[in-house]
Every structure is written in C-alpha cells, then in structure tokens.
Design an enzyme around this catalytic site. Structure first.
Site, short mmCIF file in Angstrom:
data_model
loop_
_atom_site.label_atom_id
_atom_site.label_comp_id
_atom_site.label_asym_id
_atom_site.label_seq_id
_atom_site.Cartn_x
_atom_site.Cartn_y
_atom_site.Cartn_z
N LYS A 1 12.76 -15.53 -9.63
CA LYS A 1 12.53 -14.49 -10.64
C LYS A 1 11.49 -14.99 -11.64
O LYS A 1 10.57 -14.26 -12.00
CB LYS A 1 13.83 -14.17 -11.42
CG LYS A 1 14.85 -13.34 -10.71
CD LYS A 1 14.58 -11.86 -10.70
CE LYS A 1 13.92 -11.46 -9.41
NZ LYS A 1 14.78 -11.31 -8.25
N GLU B 1 17.47 -18.09 -6.82
CA GLU B 1 17.09 -16.75 -7.27
C GLU B 1 16.46 -16.80 -8.67
O GLU B 1 15.46 -16.14 -8.95
CB GLU B 1 18.33 -15.85 -7.25
CG GLU B 1 18.25 -14.53 -7.96
CD GLU B 1 17.26 -13.56 -7.34
OE1 GLU B 1 16.61 -13.91 -6.33
OE2 GLU B 1 17.11 -12.47 -7.89
N TRP C 1 -2.45 -2.81 -1.61
CA TRP C 1 -2.11 -4.22 -1.66
C TRP C 1 -3.00 -4.88 -0.62
O TRP C 1 -2.85 -4.65 0.58
CB TRP C 1 -0.64 -4.43 -1.33
CG TRP C 1 -0.18 -5.85 -1.51
CD1 TRP C 1 0.19 -6.45 -2.67
CD2 TRP C 1 -0.05 -6.84 -0.48
NE1 TRP C 1 0.55 -7.76 -2.44
CE2 TRP C 1 0.41 -8.03 -1.11
CE3 TRP C 1 -0.28 -6.85 0.89
CZ2 TRP C 1 0.65 -9.20 -0.41
CZ3 TRP C 1 -0.05 -8.03 1.59
CH2 TRP C 1 0.42 -9.19 0.95
N GLU D 1 7.87 -15.37 -10.06
CA GLU D 1 7.15 -14.15 -9.63
C GLU D 1 6.67 -13.30 -10.80
O GLU D 1 5.67 -12.63 -10.68
CB GLU D 1 7.95 -13.35 -8.60
CG GLU D 1 9.15 -12.61 -9.07
CD GLU D 1 9.84 -11.83 -7.94
OE1 GLU D 1 9.19 -11.39 -6.99
OE2 GLU D 1 11.07 -11.67 -8.04
N ARG E 1 4.17 -0.36 -4.65
CA ARG E 1 3.85 -0.89 -3.32
C ARG E 1 2.57 -1.72 -3.31
O ARG E 1 2.28 -2.41 -2.33
CB ARG E 1 3.72 0.26 -2.32
CG ARG E 1 4.99 1.06 -2.14
CD ARG E 1 4.78 2.17 -1.15
NE ARG E 1 4.56 1.66 0.18
CZ ARG E 1 5.52 1.35 1.04
NH1 ARG E 1 6.78 1.54 0.70
NH2 ARG E 1 5.25 0.87 2.22
N CYS F 1 0.84 -1.18 0.00
CA CYS F 1 0.00 0.00 0.00
C CYS F 1 0.89 1.25 0.00
O CYS F 1 1.84 1.34 0.78
CB CYS F 1 -0.96 0.09 1.18
SG CYS F 1 -2.13 -1.24 1.28
N HIS G 1 17.89 -36.87 -5.08
CA HIS G 1 17.12 -37.24 -3.89
C HIS G 1 15.63 -36.92 -4.02
O HIS G 1 14.92 -36.88 -3.03
CB HIS G 1 17.69 -36.51 -2.66
CG HIS G 1 19.09 -36.93 -2.33
ND1 HIS G 1 19.40 -38.18 -1.84
CD2 HIS G 1 20.28 -36.29 -2.47
CE1 HIS G 1 20.71 -38.28 -1.66
NE2 HIS G 1 21.26 -37.14 -2.04
N ASN H 1 -1.65 2.04 5.43
CA ASN H 1 -0.74 0.98 4.99
C ASN H 1 -0.42 0.14 6.23
O ASN H 1 -0.16 0.70 7.29
CB ASN H 1 0.53 1.64 4.42
CG ASN H 1 1.68 0.67 4.28
OD1 ASN H 1 1.47 -0.50 3.95
ND2 ASN H 1 2.89 1.13 4.53
N GLY H 2 -0.42 -1.20 6.10
CA GLY H 2 -0.10 -2.05 7.25
C GLY H 2 -1.36 -2.66 7.84
O GLY H 2 -2.40 -2.71 7.18
N LYS I 1 6.21 -4.43 -4.02
CA LYS I 1 7.65 -4.27 -3.91
C LYS I 1 8.13 -4.32 -2.47
O LYS I 1 9.11 -4.97 -2.15
CB LYS I 1 8.04 -2.93 -4.55
CG LYS I 1 9.51 -2.61 -4.50
CD LYS I 1 10.27 -3.44 -5.48
CE LYS I 1 11.76 -3.14 -5.46
NZ LYS I 1 12.52 -4.27 -6.01
O1 M6R Z 1 13.24 -4.94 0.28
P1 M6R Z 1 13.68 -6.32 0.66
O2 M6R Z 1 15.02 -6.67 0.08
O3 M6R Z 1 13.65 -6.55 2.13
O4 M6R Z 1 12.62 -7.29 0.01
C1 M6R Z 1 12.65 -8.67 0.26
C2 M6R Z 1 11.75 -9.43 -0.67
O5 M6R Z 1 10.41 -9.02 -0.50
C3 M6R Z 1 12.15 -9.23 -2.13
O6 M6R Z 1 13.47 -9.58 -2.37
C4 M6R Z 1 11.24 -10.05 -3.05
O7 M6R Z 1 11.47 -11.41 -2.87
C5 M6R Z 1 11.43 -9.64 -4.51
N1 M6R Z 1 10.16 -9.56 -5.16
C6 M6R Z 1 12.32 -10.55 -5.28
O8 M6R Z 1 12.45 -10.21 -6.61
#
Ligand code: M6R
Length: 606
Positions: A482, A478, A74, A485, A27, A2, A501, A98-99, A601
């Site tokens: 990527k 990672e 959000w 998501e 956000r 948010c 395994h 927000n929150g 984000k």
């Molecule tokens: O701002 P931060 O690095 O604490 O965020 C952590 C995760 O929310 C962030 O890395 C998330 O996994 C991304 N969408 C990855 O691309």
C-alpha cells in the site's frame, strides 16, 4: 488497463463519452482521446497525460457528432505521447484498444512490405490498417472484421468506428472485458458496466472470443469468422450513484470508510440468515478435497496468504498460495480432486485468469472469489463466492481486500465445521467475532487524526520496513505494498522472524519499522523483534491492542492501539490501519492516491 468506450446516440456524443472515460480512468491515465463522426467524416482529439489534458483540448476544439469512440490509456507499446494516444486512425478506420495484439510485429511487417507507414509505436495501429485495407479492397466493415478476427493473437478488446458509417460500431473481446449497453434508440460499449451506468443498465456481456456489430437499433454478436451467437441481455446492478467520490477527497479515502458496510454486506451474503452459518459453495463442497491451491495477484495474493492460515488451522486442508503470474507457467503438480481458488477484486486480472485456466488444465475445479459478479473469472469458474464491497475505483485496493478476507475467514470456519475440525462452540465464537468486525473497524476509523500525525513522519522516510508473524505476516506485506504504490516510498514487508536473516542490516535511526503485534500466539516472539529494532535505533510504529500496548509500548514509539478482537480475525482489522497510514502519507507527500504513477486498477495484460 486502458479503458475503452463507444456510443451511437442521438445527442452530442463527445461530452457523454468524456464522462464515461472519467469512470474508466481507474484503468489507466497515460493519455486519452476521442474520435467522432460528423456527416460521415472522422474527427479526432488526443492528449498525453490524464483526462484533464483531453478536456482542455476539447474545450479549445470541441468535437461534433453523435457517434464516437474513446480511450484512456495505460501504456504498453510506446511511451505515453500524443502520437501513441488512441484512437488510432488508418484511412476510414479509427480504433480504440485495450490489451495486447501479440502478433503485431508480424502483421506490421506484412503491412510495411505493402508500403503502409505507421505513425505510432503501438500494437493497436495494425488493427486499424488491416481493417482499412480490407474495406478499400471492397469488403464491408463486417466482412473485414470477420476476416480479421482469426488473424489476431493475444488478449485484447477493441472498438472500431468507420468513416461514412454513422450507425455502426464494431467491437471485439478476447480475454479482456467488454460490455455492450442497449439504450432507447442508442447503443453503447465500454470496458465495464460501471462506465455505462448513467447511460443504461441494459447490458449484454460479450463472451471470450466474441465480436459484435452495434447499431442504434441493437447488437448482433458473432464468433470466429462470423458465426452468429445469442448473448442474453442483463440488468446491471451498478447504479450511477455508486460511482462518485461523495464528500471525500479521494476514492481511496471513501473506500477506506466504506469498509464497515463492505464487511457487513459480505457477511450478510455469505452467512445464512437463518442459521448464521456460511454455506460452502461448489466445488469446495465436495468431500475429501486433498489440496486447495489459491492463485491471485497483488493484494488479492496477500488475502490468499492469510486464507492459508485459516484453511490449514481451522479446516485442516493442505493449502498452497501461488502468484498467478508464476503459477500459470509452472508445471505444478496438483492432486486429482483438488480445488483452486482464484481471488480477484476485478475478476479480470489476466494473470489470474490464465492461472485459473492452467489450474483447470491440471485437473482442478475452480472457485472464484471476486467482487464483480459478471467478470470473466467468475464466468469461467465452477463456483463463485462474491464479496459485496461495491465498485472499487481507487487503484490501491482497500474495501475489496477486507471483504475478501471476511469471505475467506467465513468459508474456512464453515469448512472447519464440515470437516469436523472445529467445535460448534468455537465456530460460533469466530462467527461472532466476524459479525463484530464492522463495529471494530468503525472504531479504528474514528482515530484518523492519530494516523495523520504518524503519516507525517512516515512520509519523510526513504525506506520503511513492515514486520508481522503468523496471521500478521501477510498484512505486513500488504502494508508495504500500500505504502509503495501510492507514496513511491520504498517499503518491504517481512516475516518478523526473518528480520535477523538479513533485513536487520537496514535498520538505523532513519528507518521506521511498522510492527503488527496483536496479542496472539506469535506475540511473545514479535515482542523480541520489537526489542531488536529498538536496540538498533529503528523508529518503531507499533500496531497492537490494549494488552499489547501495555506490555510493549515505550515512550518514543508511535503506538496505535486497536480494538481487541479474536486473534483469528485480527488480520481483517489490522488491514485498515496500514491502509490509513499509506493514505495519509500520500496526502502528506502530495502524491495522487487514486491514480499513482505507472499503475492501473485492472491489469489485463500479462
Ligand atoms: O483485481 P485483482 O484483485 O485481480 O487485482 C490484483 C492486483 O492487481 C491488485 O490487488 C493490486 O495489487 C492493487 N493495486 C493493490 O492495491
């Protein structure tokens, strides 16, 4: 999680707030809304979905007024409908939030018992009703706010607009970020300084637990039930030039291409220009640190997993890496004198902030590795190591990740020297490898057409496996994150040695397997895994260097040949191709790389 904004201006406020919300849409983008005051009367427009929906509503029904609040959501409590879109209004009071108000159920029950009818499923609405009730009972808005704050539990930030009070905004923050902007006869508030960048660079950051009364003439900050406090004005380093997409289709594409600069700027900040060596920031400069505990979430967690290899093998320091959301609720046993490193691009992830606080409770000193110097995590830590990636807007982290890895590698080299574990000769070679990385990343970025061709196939897969060993294992994780998501393709990252395994059962001719295999100490074992994948008909996408391609590449595979670098810094380089594969697969599928569904984000809820 948010984005919230508020403004007291001398010009039409709605277009200005819409523009600020565009910079906050990273956000959350489940719904959006604005409320303004014109002649003391509240007006409100809301729409479900992305900001474009609200823009259409505003085009049909413009909002008058010079003071207002805005929100991009959000969803946490209630589906992303118009009824649940902020601002929420009760009587004279409008709120954007927000929150999470954790005790909303008890507060709602209390209000319902008095006959209050709720019009949304949100936790936010209780704030509007409680303030409105207090004002109806004769309190001033400021008195109502002072009485409300001790009653709220949770981690949140909110901004309030009151009918009949054209020169007033109330704002509060507890754990969630909030920045106040001071203009010339104007005042602003937003979730971050980026939102306010074109409006003002004069920023007052609220501390955790602060609340504020904004008027066009300035801001007054309070704590608890109304104790006044002073907060300094700072000049934000964020400029409006930093917040556009330039000629790129997506922020993610732009940010992938900004990695040579992000790595170079981070190195420039971390390495002493005179000696070329990294300075060890406190609290890591203490002698005899028994253990480092890294806490982080998502991609930052994977950067931490990579750092564990460096800290153990270069510096000889025992290192654990913990998912922040798990660590915070565990009875971890940590040694006296230990150091925790909180890694976070935003510096605002609530899980990581709570893990930082838990580490402090457990007697650890904390170093923050963040990309936002004014962030909560930076401010609550004993020392700060900054990445210099510049603002990152794409939900999928890219340039912040390679900048984090760069800073962590430089730090491990410096610790290796300080602890007598690394020769100066080897340390110099490693620093030179780091300094050469911007050029090597630039070379990778020149082969985009190749990535597009492979992504064309990848985008058609239902499941994708990513494999890596040793330093490549976290990058396999990672790569899978990527891809899932931003394309919604199911992907899993695995330690290559673990394939036999279990995950090997998944492999058939429909299953692409992305294998990260730089020629390093793990290469021969990874080579065996490549053969095992081929033997089961899996489609190999091999990321390797020239020597690795000569040894392993076969017709029928997709082979991506990357520049040869010192194996220690290879994970930083190999993070780039997995980003490019995911990005072009998203473009191929037509998913929104910058605003993938259900994500945001900056995750400031637990
Ligand atoms: O701002 P931060 O690095 O604490 O965020 C952590 C995760 O929310 C962030 O890395 C998330 O996994 C991304 N969408 C990855 O691309």
């Amino acid at each position: 999680m948010c984005g919230i904004v508020g403004a007291l201006t001398d010009r039409p406020v709605a277009p200005l707030m819409l523009d600020a919300l565009r910079r906050l849409e990273y956000r959350g983008y489940d719904s959006a809304g604005l409320a303004t005051l014109a002649d003391g009367v509240l007006h409100r427009r809301r729409a479900a979905g992305k900001l474009a929906g609200l823009e259409a509503v505003l085009a049909a029904e413009p909002l008058p007024g010079t003071s207002g609040i805005g929100h991009t959501r959000w969803a946490t409590h209630g589906p992303p409908t118009v009824a649940n879109a902020h601002p929420h209004v009760a009587g004279r009071v409008a709120v954007v939030h927000n929150g999470i108000i954790e005790n909303h159920a008890a507060l709602k029950a209390e209000l319902k018992a008095e006959g209050v009818v709720f019009t949304s499923d949100t936790d936010t609405e209780v704030v509007a009703h409680l303030l409105d009730r207090a004002i109806r009972h004769g309190q001033t808005p400021q008195e109502a706010m002072a009485a409300l704050m001790p009653r709220l539990a949770g981690a949140f930030a909110f901004v309030v607009l009151v009918a009949g009070e054209d020169d007033l905004l109330l704002a509060a923050r507890r754990a969630s970020p909030l920045a106040i902007g001071l203009g010339d006869g104007e005042a602003f508030v937003g979730s971050d300084a980026v939102a306010l960048a074109p409006l003002t660079r004069r920023i007052v950051y609220l501390e955790d637990g602060d609340w504020a009364v904004l008027r066009r003439g300035g801001v007054r900050v309070f704590r608890d039930a109304g104790v006044p406090v002073e907060r300094p004005e700072q000049i934000s380093t964020v400029t409006s030039a930093m917040v556009g997409k330039g000629n790129y289709r997506h922020f993610m594409e732009k940010e992938i291409h900004e990695q040579p600069e992000a790595i170079a700027h981070t190195l420039h900040a971390v390495l002493d220009p005179g000696t070329g060596r990294a300075t060890i920031p406190p609290p890591l400069d203490a002698p005899g640190i028994p253990k480092i505990t890294i806490v982080a979430a998502g991609t930052s967690y994977y950067a931490g997993l990579t750092a564990r290899y460096w800290l153990e093998s270069l510096a000889g320091i025992a290192t654990e890496v913990e998912l922040a959301s798990e660590f915070r609720d565990r009875d971890a046993v940590l040694p006296p004198g230990g150091v925790a490193i909180a890694i976070s691009q935003s510096g605002e992830s609530l899980d990581t902030l709570m893990a930082l606080r838990r580490a402090k409770e457990l007697g650890q000193k904390v170093l923050a590795l963040v990309n936002v110097p004014e962030s909560t995590i930076a401010r609550e830590s004993d020392g700060v190591l900054l990445t210099r990636a510049g603002p990152e807007f794409g939900v999928a982290s890219t340039k912040a990740t390679t900048a984090q890895l760069t800073a962590l590698c430089a730090l491990a080299i410096a610790l290796g020297r300080a602890h007598g574990r690394l020769s100066e000769e080897r340390a110099t070679a490693l620093r030179e490898a780091l300094v050469g990385l911007p050029g090597r990343v630039g070379e990778v970025l020149q082969h985009e057409a190749h990535f597009m061709r492979i992504a064309h196939d990848l985008a058609r897969a239902r499941d994708v496996l990513y494999l890596g060993r040793g330093l490549s294992y976290p990058i396999a994780l990672e790569g899978a994150l990527k891809l899932k998501e931003i394309t919604y393709i199911h992907a899993e990252g695995y330690a290559a040695g673990e394939m036999k395994h279990g995950p090997i059962a998944l492999i058939d001719e429909t299953m692409p397997v992305v294998i990260l295999a730089p020629t390093d100490g793990w290469f021969e074992k990874t080579a065996s895994n490549v053969s095992e994948v081929r033997a089961r008909g899996g489609k190999v996408i091999l990321l390797t260097d020239a020597a690795g391609a000569a040894r392993l590449g076969e017709p029928g595979d997709h082979v991506i040949v990357l520049p040869t670098v010192d194996p220690m810094v290879a994970p930083i380089l190999y993070a780039v191709p997995v980003q490019l594969l995911a990005y072009y697969a998203a473009v191929e599928k037509g998913t929104d790389a910058d605003q993938p569904r259900n994500l945001a984000k900056s995750v400031t809820v637990e």
